[in-house]
Structures are given as C-alpha cells and as structure tokens.
Design an enzyme around this catalytic site. Structure first.
Site, PDB file in Angstrom:
ATOM      1  N   GLN A  15      12.477  -4.685  -5.761  1.00 54.54           N
ATOM      2  CA  GLN A  15      13.205  -5.521  -4.811  1.00 54.54           C
ATOM      3  C   GLN A  15      13.174  -7.007  -5.168  1.00 54.54           C
ATOM      4  O   GLN A  15      14.000  -7.767  -4.684  1.00 54.54           O
ATOM      5  CB  GLN A  15      12.650  -5.308  -3.404  1.00 54.54           C
ATOM      6  CG  GLN A  15      12.922  -3.897  -2.895  1.00 54.54           C
ATOM      7  CD  GLN A  15      12.305  -3.641  -1.540  1.00 54.54           C
ATOM      8  OE1 GLN A  15      11.154  -3.228  -1.452  1.00 54.54           O
ATOM      9  NE2 GLN A  15      13.049  -3.879  -0.477  1.00 54.54           N
ATOM     10  N   HIS A 109       6.301   2.071  -5.505  1.00 57.28           N
ATOM     11  CA  HIS A 109       7.056   1.654  -4.315  1.00 57.28           C
ATOM     12  C   HIS A 109       8.516   2.082  -4.511  1.00 57.28           C
ATOM     13  O   HIS A 109       9.349   1.301  -4.988  1.00 57.28           O
ATOM     14  CB  HIS A 109       6.932   0.148  -4.085  1.00 57.28           C
ATOM     15  CG  HIS A 109       7.417  -0.287  -2.730  1.00 57.28           C
ATOM     16  ND1 HIS A 109       6.644  -1.022  -1.856  1.00 57.28           N
ATOM     17  CD2 HIS A 109       8.596  -0.093  -2.089  1.00 57.28           C
ATOM     18  CE1 HIS A 109       7.334  -1.257  -0.746  1.00 57.28           C
ATOM     19  NE2 HIS A 109       8.533  -0.704  -0.869  1.00 57.28           N
ATOM     20  N   ASN A 153       3.774   4.065  -1.773  1.00 56.35           N
ATOM     21  CA  ASN A 153       4.331   3.421  -0.589  1.00 56.35           C
ATOM     22  C   ASN A 153       5.113   4.427   0.248  1.00 56.35           C
ATOM     23  O   ASN A 153       5.969   5.144  -0.264  1.00 56.35           O
ATOM     24  CB  ASN A 153       5.278   2.297  -1.016  1.00 56.35           C
ATOM     25  CG  ASN A 153       5.905   1.603   0.182  1.00 56.35           C
ATOM     26  OD1 ASN A 153       5.207   0.937   0.958  1.00 56.35           O
ATOM     27  ND2 ASN A 153       7.208   1.790   0.368  1.00 56.35           N
ATOM     28  N   GLU A 154       4.814   4.441   1.527  1.00 56.84           N
ATOM     29  CA  GLU A 154       5.517   5.311   2.478  1.00 56.84           C
ATOM     30  C   GLU A 154       5.642   6.739   1.934  1.00 56.84           C
ATOM     31  O   GLU A 154       6.738   7.253   1.690  1.00 56.84           O
ATOM     32  CB  GLU A 154       6.867   4.714   2.872  1.00 56.84           C
ATOM     33  CG  GLU A 154       6.663   3.399   3.613  1.00 56.84           C
ATOM     34  CD  GLU A 154       7.906   2.792   4.238  1.00 56.84           C
ATOM     35  OE1 GLU A 154       9.012   3.162   3.843  1.00 56.84           O
ATOM     36  OE2 GLU A 154       7.748   1.941   5.132  1.00 56.84           O
TER      37      GLU A 154
HETATM   38  C1  BGC Z   1       9.992  -0.358   2.639  1.00 59.53           C
HETATM   39  C2  BGC Z   1      10.531  -1.639   2.046  1.00 59.53           C
HETATM   40  C3  BGC Z   1      11.774  -2.074   2.812  1.00 59.53           C
HETATM   41  C4  BGC Z   1      11.373  -2.319   4.253  1.00 59.53           C
HETATM   42  C5  BGC Z   1      12.462  -2.903   5.145  1.00 59.53           C
HETATM   43  C6  BGC Z   1      10.035  -0.308   4.151  1.00 59.53           C
HETATM   44  O1  BGC Z   1      10.400   0.970   4.539  1.00 59.53           O
HETATM   45  O2  BGC Z   1       8.709  -0.087   2.147  1.00 59.53           O
HETATM   46  O3  BGC Z   1      10.763  -1.451   0.699  1.00 59.53           O
HETATM   47  O4  BGC Z   1      12.380  -3.186   2.246  1.00 59.53           O
HETATM   48  O5  BGC Z   1      10.940  -1.113   4.820  1.00 59.53           O
HETATM   49  O6  BGC Z   1      13.485  -2.015   5.395  1.00 59.53           O
END
Ligand code: BGC
Length: 422
Positions: A15, A109, A153-154
């Site tokens: 990003q 990520h 991540n997530e």
């Molecule tokens: C993610 C980010 C994303 C953010 C805002 C999260 O789910 O980890 O990469 O930019 O939300 O939408």
C-alpha cells in the site's frame, strides 16, 4: 521491567512502497477489466522515503511503527532470496532504531509473490511450508532488530470475504448449486479466465490470492501457515513476541435470543474457531473499524442517520475498546491494537475518532487488561486496494505528484497521548 506501551501507526508494504512488481496484486491491478479502480504504481514511494516517514512519526511523539516486509520482494522467484532486499529492510529497521521507534513487523499483509499463486496460492497444501521458509529466512537475517512480529495480517479475511460474497450472490439471485459452488454469470466467468491467464494458469483454474473467497480447508491452511511460521521463527529467535492479526467487528445483537445466537455464530466464524491455533501465540493483534448490528438473519444495515466513513462504515470509535476486552477475556492473552482508524477527508473527524477510541483503550487498561499498544491505521494516505487512492486513512497526507508528505493535525494529536499512555 514493565514494557513500554506501543503508541504508533501502521502501514503495509504493497500500500505504501510502490512498484511491488513481483506480487499477485500488481499483476491483477494491471489486468484488462481489473476490479481495481487504479493500479498502485509508485504508491507513496515509501521504498525510498521510509526515513522521512519514520522521522515524522517519531517527531510527533510516537514510539512504534508497524510495517510489513514484502514476501514478493524477498523471494520474487520460488527459493531465490534477494539479499539486496534483505539489506533494504535492514536499513528500514536500523532507521527505526535511529529514531527510537519500536518496529512491529508483519510478514504477510495481503499481497503474495506471483509464483505462490501459480502454485495454488492460499488453498495449496504447500503454502504453510513456503511461508515458514520465507519467514525463517527473514528472521535469520534480521530477527535481532525485532521484538514483535505479526505473521499474517487479518488471518480471517478470506473467510469474511467468502461470507460477504455468498450473501451478495444470493441477493443477486445467483443460487448455490452443489455444496458451495455457484452458477456464475458469463461476465464473471470471463473475468476469472482472464485472471487465470495473468498467472499462466489454464482457464477454469482458480486464482487463490489471500483475498479470494476462502474454503474451509483454505482457512485451516492459513492457520497452519501461521503456526509453521511461528515455530520456525521461534527456533531462530526464541525471544520474539509473535502473533497473528484479525479483522474484528464489534458485534452488537438486537435484544432477542435469535439475534444473540446469530451474533455468536458470526463471532465463532470471525474469531473463536481460531483459538486452538493461537494457544502458543504471545499476543493477539486486534483490528477494528466499526460495529455491526446483528438481527436474527444476520448483520443489519447502518442505522438511519448515523454518521458514516468514506468506506460506508458507521463512525463508531467505541468498537475497539469493546473488541479488545472480548478478545482479552476469551484468550487470556495480551492484546495489541494493530489497526484502528477511519477513512475520511475531514481530519477533525479522525481526531474525534482517536479521542474516543483511546478512551476505550484506556478503560481496558484500567480494568487490568494487558494492552500492549495502539497502532493507528494508517501513518499515511495510501493505496486502499481495490478502492485505489480515493480513500484517505492517513495521519499524513501525500501529494502523489511530488510525493510530498503533509502531516495532518491528527498526527500531532495522537502523538500528544504519549505522556499519558507510555
Ligand atoms: C487492512 C488494510 C486496509 C484497512 C482499511 C484493513 O482491513 O489490513 O490493509 O487498508 O483495513 O480498509
């Protein structure tokens, strides 16, 4: 010695860095008829401007920076590790040291190397082993600079996406046929064939990026990848604090039994069923952006008249405190806010969001919940995946024509809590 509270901000490599050319998303962004509103291109050029970003963060009074190491840079071809990219991230980590900033390093990520997708991506039985090998390589070379590592991540995102997609397809009248298979309209089939071609896969072969609809086995594989990476990194650096992060809504059921049962079902799918995989983790990374009201049939629309953010979420900064408490109670583990924030063009709303979010975090701490830190999403306005650059989550704006950084008042506002929190 009591550990210092981590007060800072987060970003992710794809990003912000720019030119992540060996990654799956770079390829999909460039595809004809892409779902992405625009390609990431130079992003905000953090690859070259990391020092300015870390300096601005530190000067605002913040003491922690969560960023990700890009697998597609470190291993652009399977098994071929790039020493110059290791040296790049070594410079980023040294820069954190120079400014007294604690790095919180994410190993994955969302974006992955293109070759991984060619091998079956996040539905392949081989992925846990590949991911662990990459993590081990990074930590062998750079682990001595790190204390906190987020593996994935997530980790629950693919399952959340699958649930939303299933709901949408049913609303569009596309009915499941056998099991979870859907009869897809021609246009979607054609797009899927183009996606497969991008990766040199035959039409009909699925493209399993991290953000594709996850199957139940794929969900287990993500967790197996997390556990394999954790063990591999621990063997090299036993003192590292390792966890995964989760996208979690503050689920608020209506006051009837059926709604409560439905909310519990969503929580089970979003988080609770992962608990066996997290037993050996040192912390849980909590990411929250809003609440979700839940009725007997599932989630309800944002209440009429409620303030919403650029993403269409309800403005609800209290969500983070509620979710932190729930995760801490259910896991008995330290919790770290790895993301919390708001997409808005009005920075005064971000300031208000931070004020109320931190009040919730503070309340948790007063109750004795071990909160390791609060890392706001995001340090910079950046590439918001399929939404491109239209959504602005940053504490710092970026003029992408010149890549000039323009700190917003919210950056100093967040930094102003250092005295109270750290
Ligand atoms: C993610 C980010 C994303 C953010 C805002 C999260 O789910 O980890 O990469 O930019 O939300 O939408």
């Amino acid at each position: 010695m009591e550990q210092q509270f981590l007060l800072g901000a987060s970003t992710a490599a794809h990003q912000v860095e720019g030119n992540n050319v060996h990654s799956d998303f770079w390829a999909l962004e460039q595809m004809e008829g892409s779902d992405y509103s625009e390609p990431s291109l130079d992003a905000v050029d953090q690859y070259h401007r990391y020092e300015e970003d870390i300096r601005l963060l530190a000067q605002a009074g913040l003491n922690a920076y969560r960023f990700s190491i890009e697998w597609a840079r470190i291993e652009p071809e399977k098994g071929s590790y790039q020493e110059e990219e290791i040296l790049h991230y070594e410079k980023v980590l040294q820069c954190c040291q120079k400014y007294g900033v604690e790095p919180v390093v994410t190993m994955h990520h969302f974006s992955s190397p293109k070759w991984l997708i060619q091998e079956g991506g996040w539905e392949s039985e081989k992925t846990p082993e590949y991911f662990a090998a990459y993590c081990a390589h990074v930590v062998k070379r750079l682990g001595h600079y790190m204390h906190y590592v987020c593996t994935i991540n997530e980790a629950n995102m693919g399952l959340q996406i699958a649930a939303v997609a299933r709901e949408m397809m049913i609303r569009m009248g596309i009915r499941p046929q056998v099991g979870v298979k859907f009869a897809l309209p021609e246009a979607i089939q054609q797009k899927k064939a183009r996606e497969a071609a991008v990766f040199g896969l035959p039409a009909g072969e699925p493209v399993n990026t991290f953000l594709s609809m996850r199957t139940a086995r794929g969900d287990e594989l993500v967790m197996e990848a997390h556990c394999a990476a954790r063990e591999a990194m621990r063997e090299i650096c036993p003192e590292l604090k390792i966890g995964a992060t989760f996208s979690l809504y503050d689920l608020q059921p209506q006051a009837d039994e059926a709604s409560e049962a439905e909310a519990q079902k969503i929580w089970e799918a979003d988080f609770a069923h992962y608990l066996p995989y997290l037993e050996q983790d040192d912390f849980i990374g909590v990411q929250n952006y809003s609440r979700k009201l839940v009725g007997p049939e599932g989630s309800l629309p944002v209440p009429e008249g409620a303030e919403t953010t650029q993403m269409g979420y309800e403005f609800y900064p209290e969500g983070i405190g509620h979710v932190l408490r729930r995760v801490a109670v259910e896991t008995g583990k330290p919790v770290l806010v790895t993301e919390n924030g708001i997409g808005t063009a009005d920075d005064t709303r971000r300031v208000e969001f931070i004020r109320r979010a931190l009040a919730g975090v503070e309340e948790c701490r007063r109750e004795g919940i071990p909160v390791l830190g609060y890392l706001h999403w995001s340090l910079l306005d950046n590439f918001e995946w399929q939404e491109g650059y239209s959504k602005t989550f940053g504490l710092i704006a970026v003029d992408r024509a010149t890549q000039t950084r323009i700190p917003k008042p919210s950056l100093a506002y967040l930094g102003g809590f250092a005295g109270e929190f750290c």
